[in-house]
Each structure stands twice: as structure tokens, then as C-alpha cells.
Design an enzyme around this catalytic site. Structure first.
Site, mmCIF file in Angstrom:
data_model
loop_
_atom_site.group_PDB
_atom_site.id
_atom_site.type_symbol
_atom_site.label_atom_id
_atom_site.label_comp_id
_atom_site.label_asym_id
_atom_site.label_seq_id
_atom_site.Cartn_x
_atom_site.Cartn_y
_atom_site.Cartn_z
ATOM 1 N N GLU A 137 -14.934 -26.987 29.315
ATOM 2 C CA GLU A 137 -16.112 -26.309 28.767
ATOM 3 C C GLU A 137 -17.340 -27.184 28.736
ATOM 4 O O GLU A 137 -18.441 -26.745 29.049
ATOM 5 C CB GLU A 137 -15.847 -25.812 27.332
ATOM 6 C CG GLU A 137 -15.027 -24.560 27.218
ATOM 7 C CD GLU A 137 -13.562 -24.846 27.375
ATOM 8 O OE1 GLU A 137 -13.204 -26.032 27.439
ATOM 9 O OE2 GLU A 137 -12.787 -23.895 27.454
ATOM 10 N N HIS A 206 -8.465 -19.643 17.037
ATOM 11 C CA HIS A 206 -8.966 -18.611 17.929
ATOM 12 C C HIS A 206 -9.685 -17.511 17.167
ATOM 13 O O HIS A 206 -9.888 -16.427 17.689
ATOM 14 C CB HIS A 206 -7.806 -18.003 18.730
ATOM 15 C CG HIS A 206 -7.209 -18.970 19.707
ATOM 16 N ND1 HIS A 206 -6.422 -20.020 19.305
ATOM 17 C CD2 HIS A 206 -7.305 -19.066 21.031
ATOM 18 C CE1 HIS A 206 -6.047 -20.713 20.363
ATOM 19 N NE2 HIS A 206 -6.573 -20.166 21.422
#
Lengths: 401, 390
Positions: A137, A206
Site C-alpha cells: 500500500e 478490518h
């Protein structure tokens, strides 16, 4: 002519029959039941969760077409879309329109996107324009920003907003600040998007709400979509904007269905959406909490209250114009958000409203946020971390005494 | 050779024609001289280029003048910092000038360069003026970033210079993004993403390298190895200080970074390679005389003997001076005159920069967003302003 809104909230997994063996996306595999509706009343702690109780939501609950929305459905019939399809349609229209628009992210190309937002685009536009990145990322966000510096308009997809924490340095220092530190020489027309928020038992890592971490970064704009109509409009507006925009989607809202206009429309990035006009209290919300608020609004209306519901949509900057006009009318504010209590969007909004509209308030602003805890896995515990409609009803009742 | 005359012309903008003619730069020949680099290139997974570099007397004189200018600018910045006219962080490049000058000789302005915070000289190389540099260092309005960036944030969009970045290593993924855009637009140009031996241990570098290799991006990663990452020597920070080998599957070349001609040869070679085959790593073996920044004396982690030893044996400007004298391109006196002119040029620029005003207070809020977006609410077509948000 308001379209009936069917919530596919019960079936929250992406519409794919592919088995998720990837440990990162540890979603339980569920069959997609068409238009499965989960009644919010059953989410109250202590009550049984009845899944198969189909209840058609009243059209008054979510006014998407009636009032101040610019595009009307009276001219052409429009077409029905699920939210992820609306995002895809907006994305595709923009890619068609401008050859500099490109997408990069994990699994966006051949796989079609983990939430199907980019499905079919790689076949149409090629592997370089819809780029499958490795799981890195920090560097692919940096790469997107570098490409934006030269004039490309990349859309960086984070598979889950929480993973973008790894790219925080790039987003804060390079994305947000480069326009300023270069004295205006470089523009960064990048869009960073992805799903965030609390899902169905996805676990703490998450289920994060990144809008609270990103909100202080100078130079970026943040928007949160909540319906297929505003998802498509905001996606197009974000791509056309010359500023870096972070578009927050929600994991549980991808299967919402709505009728969107056939003609092209772009929404305003800095404007809030009036969901329901009212007189007694202003309820400010965004993303998934909009639906909890509308559920609570139904109950409140039955009890004789008249809440005004505004989906703020623009998280940075706040649309204080719309919000201010509402506060001046109702004199009471409730903020319902999914961010944590500490340092969330609600905290900033409370401070902002207090600063600008203090004289118009009859009562202190009440901010309902998620608890300051990591999101637990257990279903019941997870329900208690997030604001539920019953709490909203109780708060409004108490505020309006 | 056209780019050299252009560069020479750009640098000589402020000089009257008389001095130009007297110094003989205008009449220096462009006929090729072949010089051997000081050391052979060490290569990893590729055949190294030849040690013989083609140059010309004009190029050598340009090298000398450019490096002397850069050296003078950095020394002047040192004094300005001690006089408290430059505040904050100031990272000086003296000693490393050959990397910058050699690279410029091999590329054009369509190629992109991005580097970290030791960016003053690279900014000059890319077409920045002394006034812009000094004004930015002193935080004045005429600076290249309008005084809002500072020492670590020099940018020159027209020159293809993408900065100027404070966070170690963050510029390498940006550099791969530049290369991605070049590949996307089919530009036939390359990106030089520069970083130091300290940044070579950053994870994002390897992430970016992986992606560049995967998609054959025209990215050249240049490690300016001055052997000290801030205050820590390279052997104490890196298990494997052979930075040119760290790419593993990506070829690498180790270059004597104090030899401008070797740098030029390597960059030319790397550009050809990157356009055809994808990324390559160049390790420039160089040295900085100053400490990491102005708050670092530079002598606590290395000996003064080491510094003066390098200065005596490997100084880039001295090397070019010897070459120029050996090939009878100019006399000792002419070179000294050049240095005097350069000094005068720098002093004038500083004086002019000191005259430049501080930025207007309203500049605090400009350039945060493009066109005021974020504080104004536009209609959906972004043409009409609906309202201004408080």
C-alpha cells in the site's frame, strides 16, 4: 415517485461465488439471497435476530427522489443499480471521458475488484490502465501520487480502508501537502477510495474508521457515499476534482439497490444531502448510520416527532451552510456517526457547530458515536459498539423534552 | 551537444558578453576528447559500460563552472545558516556535486529527477536560478515554492524536477509513479529516483522496485552513497552495503560518484537500459564534506583526517580542474577567474534574495486546495460557485 428502497443489508458479502481462501478477506461465504432484508428492530441487544422476516421499508424513510435532489426521475425512467454497480458506472464513464483516468489497487484488474467495483474494466481498458498492484500500500499509493504529479488522474483503491494506514505517510505528506509546499506547482488530482467501517464480524483490524485519522490532513477532501445515487455522483465529482479526494465507502452498503437517472449527473463534493426535512431536531449523519437514523426516524415519526435528517456526505470540509440553516431552524442537534467517540468526525463537527452556531442552540449538541474499543468479533458485542436505532430514538426523545 | 550549449547559455545569462569572450567558453571546441574514468564500473547482472567517456572541452569547462557554482552556493548557505537567515533544516550537498552535474549531462529536461532533502544543487542543475534557491532558503516570496517549502522542498515543474522531500525514502515510490506516467503516456523519457545509503534500508524502496521491475517502468534508482546515513556509518546500518546489488533481480552498477564523467557515462547507459528493459540501480560512491545537516558538526562519527583525505584525493572539482589543465583547455588563471565570477554571482543572488519580501500573510491560505475548492461549494458542473463555506 419515490423508488422503493430494498436493503440488501443482510447479504453483505460481495456478489461472488468464489471461495475466499485469502486470509486477508476473511469473510464468511454466504449465498446471495435476492433482496434479503434484515429488520433493524431485531438488532436490539437481547432480542432474537430474525433473518427471514421480509419487511418493505416505508417510502418516507429515505427520501431520495422527492425534495432537493437536482436530477429528477420524472423525465426518464432511470435504471436500477446496486451501489457497487453505481460506483463502477461512474468510474467507467469517467475513464471513457478522459484517457488520463486510471485505476490501481490490489485485485482490481483481472479479479475485478474484491467488491466488484472494477469488474470488466481491465478487459476493456487494458492492464496498464486498470493496474493490479502487489500488496504494498505504501508504495502503490506513492506511485499513484507520483503519477498524479505529472498529470495523470489515478484512482487508488484500498481493499479495505484500514490497509491505507500503511500509506499514511504518502497520503499525509505527499498527497495532502505537495500542492502547498511546491508553491502551487504540482496538483495532485488523485482519488483514494475503499470500503471501511464496521462490517459483519470482520474483526478489529478490518473494521476501522479511517476518516477520523485522515480528517486533520491539510489539503485533502473527504467524502462518504451512502446511496447508489450519491455514490455514482460523488465518484464522478471526485475524479473530476483537481484536489486529492478520499472517498469512503462502507462494506455493508455495497448491495443497496436504487434507481439512478439515465442521464449523466455529477454531484457536489462539498454539499450535504437533505434526506428528510423536519422541524424538531437536526440529525447529522453519514454513510451506514444514515440507515440506522432513518429507521429511528420512522419510530420517531410514529411517536409524533419531526426530525430533520441530513447526510453530511462531505466530511472535509463540512457543509456548514446546509448544516447551519438546519440548526437555525430546529435549534437542536444530534450527530450519529460510526467513528469512535474520541477524535472522530462527530467530535470535529460538534466543535465546528458550537463555534459557528452557538447562539442558535437550545441544548448542547449530542454526539452518538461508536465506543472507544477495538471492534470485537462476537456478533452481539459488535452490535453494541455501534450506534443502534433504539439509542437514537431515546436520545431524540430526551433532547426534545 | 545541443543540451550543453543550452546549459552553458542558461548559466551565463547574467554574465556580460565581454567576460564570456575573454574566458573563451564561447570559443571552446566541441570536438571530442576521450577520457578514461578513474575507476572501472562494477556491475551486477549486467555488462558494465566502457571506461572511455567521450567529452569535449566545452563540456569540461561547463562541468567546472557548474560544480564551482554549486560548491559556492552551498558554502554561502552555510554562512547564511550560521547568520540565522536560514532556519530549520539545511542539508548541504558539497562534495557530491559530480553526481548532479554528470547526470544532467546525460539527460534532457523531459526526463524527471526526484530526490530527497539534499536538493539545492539538483534544483540548480534542472534550471533553477540562484535567486529562487536563496529566496526559498530564506523563506521569501521569490523562492521557488513561494517561501512555503523551505530547504527540503525545492521543486521545478518546467525543469522536470519533482523535489525535494523530507521523509526518507518516500520519494522512491513517487519516482516510480513518475516512471509509470512516462510509460503510460509513452514519453520515451526516464525517471531518476535518487535516495541515500540511509534510505536504502527502507521497505518502500523494495516495494517500489518490485513494481517497477514487474511492469518494466523506465525508473532508474540512484543511490547516492556518501557512506553515512545521518550520523550512522553505512557498515553499522546495513548488513549488505553493496547497494547496487540489493536489487537482486534488477541489474545494478557501482560508479565512482566523485568523477563527473563516470557519472555521465553511467547515466547515459542507464537511460538506454531503462527505456528498453526496465529499472536499473546506480550506486554513486560519493562523499559529503558537511555533516548530515547544519545541526550536525559531521565530526563526531568520522575523523577530520578522513574528510580532508577525501577532499585532497577525490574532490570532484579538483579532478575536472586537473583534466582541464592537462588537456590545455584553459589556464590556471582562467579557472581562478571563473571561480571568482561564480562567487560574485552567488553574492549578488544573495543580496537580491535578501531584498525579496516575506510572503504576504494571505499566502498562508493559498495553494492548500486548487482553486479554493474545499472552502467553496460549486455546482455539480464545477462552474458556478453556490456558496462560500464558513
Amino acid at each position: 415517485m419515490a423508488a422503493a428502497l430494498l436493503h440488501g443489508v443482510g447479504s453483505t458479502t460481495p456478489l461472488s461465488s468464489v471461495n475466499y481462501n485469502n486470509s486477508r478477506r476473511s469473510l464468511p461465504e454466504r449465498k446471495r439471497a435476492s433482496f434479503l432484508i434484515q429488520c433493524y428492530g431485531s438488532l436490539l441487544p437481547g432480542s432474537k435476530i430474525g433473518i427471514n422476516r421480509a419487511a418493505k421499508l416505508s417510502t418516507n424513510a429515505v427520501t431520495t427522489k422527492q425534495d432537493n435532489v437536482t436530477a429528477s426521475t420524472t423525465s426518464k425512467p432511470g435504471h436500477e443499480l446496486l451501489l457497487f454497480e453505481a460506483l463502477r458506472e461512474g468510474l467507467e464513464e469517467e475513464m471513457e471521458r478522459d484517457p488520463r483516468v486510471c485505476v490501481m489497487g490490489e485485485d482490481v484488474g483481472h479479479y475485478g475488484g474484491s467488491y466488484k467495483v472494477t469488474k470488466g474494466l481491465a478487459d476493456k481498458y487494458g492492464d496498464l490502465r486498470v493496474l493490479d498492484t502487489p500488496i504494498a500500500e505504501n508504495s502503490f499509493t506513492g506511485m499513484g501520487i507520483g503519477a498524479a504529479m505529472t498529470g495523470l488522474r489515478p484512482i487508488v483503491e484500498g481493499m479495505n480502508m484500514g490497509f491505507l494506514l500503511l500509506a499514511f505517510n504518502q497520503i499525509s505528506n505527499n498527497c495532502g501537502m505537495l500542492h502547498y509546499t511546491s508553491g502551487g506547482q504540482f496538483e495532485i488530482p488523485i482519488v483514494i477510495r475503499g470500503p471501511g467501517g464496521v462490517g459483519r464480524q470482520l474483526g478489529a483490524e478490518h473494521s476501522q474508521r479511517l476518516e477520523s485519522y485522515f480528517q486533520s490532513i491539510p489539503g485533502i477532501q473527504m467524502v462518504a457515499c451512502s446511496t447508489p445515487y450519491n455514490a455514482k455522483g460523488l465518484m464522478k465529482a471526485a475524479i473530476r476534482s483537481d484536489n486529492p479526494v478520499i472517498l469512503f465507502e462502507h462494506v455493508l452498503l455495497y448491495n443497496l439497490k436504487e434507481r439512478v437517472p439515465d442521464e449523466e449527473y455529477v454531484l457536489n463534493l462539498e454539499e450535504a444531502e437533505m434526506v428528510r426535512m423536519g422541524e424538531h431536531v437536526t440529525i447529522l449523519t453519514y454513510s451506514r448510520m444514515r440507515y440506522h437514523v432513518m429507521q429511528a426516524a420512522k419510530t420517531l415519526v410514529n411517536k409524533g416527532y419531526d426530525p430533520e435528517v441530513i447526510d453530511i456526505r462531505s466530511l472535509k470540509p463540512f457543509d456548514l451552510h446546509t448544516i447551519g440553516n438546519s440548526v437555525k431552524k430546529t435549534h437542536r442537534v444530534v450527530i450519529v456517526e460510526e467513528c469512535m467517540r474520541t477524535g472522530g468526525i462527530g467530535a470535529s463537527l460538534t466543535a465546528s457547530i458550537n463555534e459557528h452556531f452557538h447562539d442558535y442552540l437550545d441544548a448542547p449538541i449530542v454526539c452518538l458515536s461508536s465506543q472507544d474499543v477495538p471492534t470485537p468479533y462476537a456478533g452481539t458485542l459488535e452490535d453494541w459498539t455501534v450506534v443502534q436505532p433504539a439509542q437514537i430514538v431515546a436520545t431524540v426523545e430526551q433532547l426534545c423534552q | 551537444m545541443a543540451q550543453l550549449t543550452r546549459r552553458a547559455a542558461a548559466l551565463n545569462k547574467s554574465l556580460p558578453a565581454a567576460i564570456l569572450a575573454a574566458r573563451g567558453l564561447a570559443t571552446a571546441s566541441t570536438s571530442p576528447i576521450t577520457v578514461e574514468t578513474s575507476l572501472p564500473f562494477t556491475a551486477h547482472k549486467i555488462d558494465p559500460p566502457s571506461r572511455s567517456v567521450e567529452t569535449s572541452s566545452q563540456e569540461l569547462l561547463t562541468f567546472f563552472r557548474d560544480m564551482a557554482l554549486m560548491r559556492r552556493m552551498e558554502i554561502a548557505a552555510d554562512s547564511l545558516y550560521k547568520a540565522k537567515l536560514i532556519r530549520g533544516f539545511c542539508h548541504l550537498y558539497d562534495g557530491q556535486e559530480a553526481v548532479c552535474v554528470g547526470m544532467e549531462a546525460a539527460i534532457n529536461r523531459k526526463d524527471c529527477i526526484i530526490t530527497a532533502y539534499r536538493d539545492h544543487c539538483i534544483f540548480l542543475g534542472r534550471g533553477g536560478t540562484l535567486l529562487e534557491a536563496f529566496a526559498e532558503l530564506m523563506g521569501r516570496k521569490d523562492g521557488c515554492s513561494k517561501g512555503k517549502g523551505g530547504s527540503m522542498h525545492f521543486y521545478k515543474k518546467e525543469g522536470g524536477f519533482y523535489g525535494g522531500h523530507g521523509i526518507v525514502g518516500a520519494q522512491v515510490p513517487l519516482g516510480c509513479g513518475l516512471a509509470f506516467a512516462q510509460k503510460y503516456s509513452k514519453d520515451e523519457s526516464v525517471t531518476f529516483a535518487m535516495y541515500g545509503d540511509g534510505a536504502a534500508n527502507q521497505g518502500q524502496l523494495f516495494e517500489a522496485l518490485n513494481m517497477a521491475a514487474l511492469w518494466d517502468l523506465p525508473a532508474i534508482l540512484v543511490c547516492e552513497n556518501n557512506h553515512y546515513g545521518m550520523g550512522t556509518a553505512e557498515w553499522r546500518a546495513a548488513k549488505s552495503p553493496a547497494y547496487y546489488k540489493r536489487g537482486d533481480y534488477v541489474p545494478g552498477l557501482k560508479v565512482d560518484g566523485m568523477d563527473a564523467l563516470a557519472v555521465k557515462q553511467a547515466c547515459k547507459f542507464a537511460k538506454e537500459h531503462a527505456l528498453k528493459n526496465g529499472p536499473i540501480i546506480l550506486e554513486m560512491d560519493t562523499y559529503r564534506y558537511h555533516g548530515h545537516s547544519m545541526s550536525d558538526p559531521g565530526s563526531t562519527y568520522r575523523t577530520r583526517d578522513e574528510i580532508s583525505g577525501v577532499r585532497q584525493e577525490r574532490d570532484p572539482i579538483e579532478r575536472i580542474r586537473k583534466l582541464v589543465l592537462a588537456h590545455d583547455i584553459a589556464t590556471e588563471k582562467e579557472l581562478k577567474d571563473t571561480e571568482k565570477e561564480v562567487r560574485k554571482e552567488v553574492d549578488e543572488a544573495i543580496a537580491q534574495a535578501k531584498e525579496s519580501p516575506m510572503p504576504d500573510p494571505s499566502e498562508l491560505f493559498t495553494n492548500v486546495y486548487v482553486k479554493g475548492l474545499g472552502t467553496e461549494s460549486f455546482g455539480a458542473d464545477r462552474k458556478e460557485v453556490r456558496t462560500v463555506l464558513p
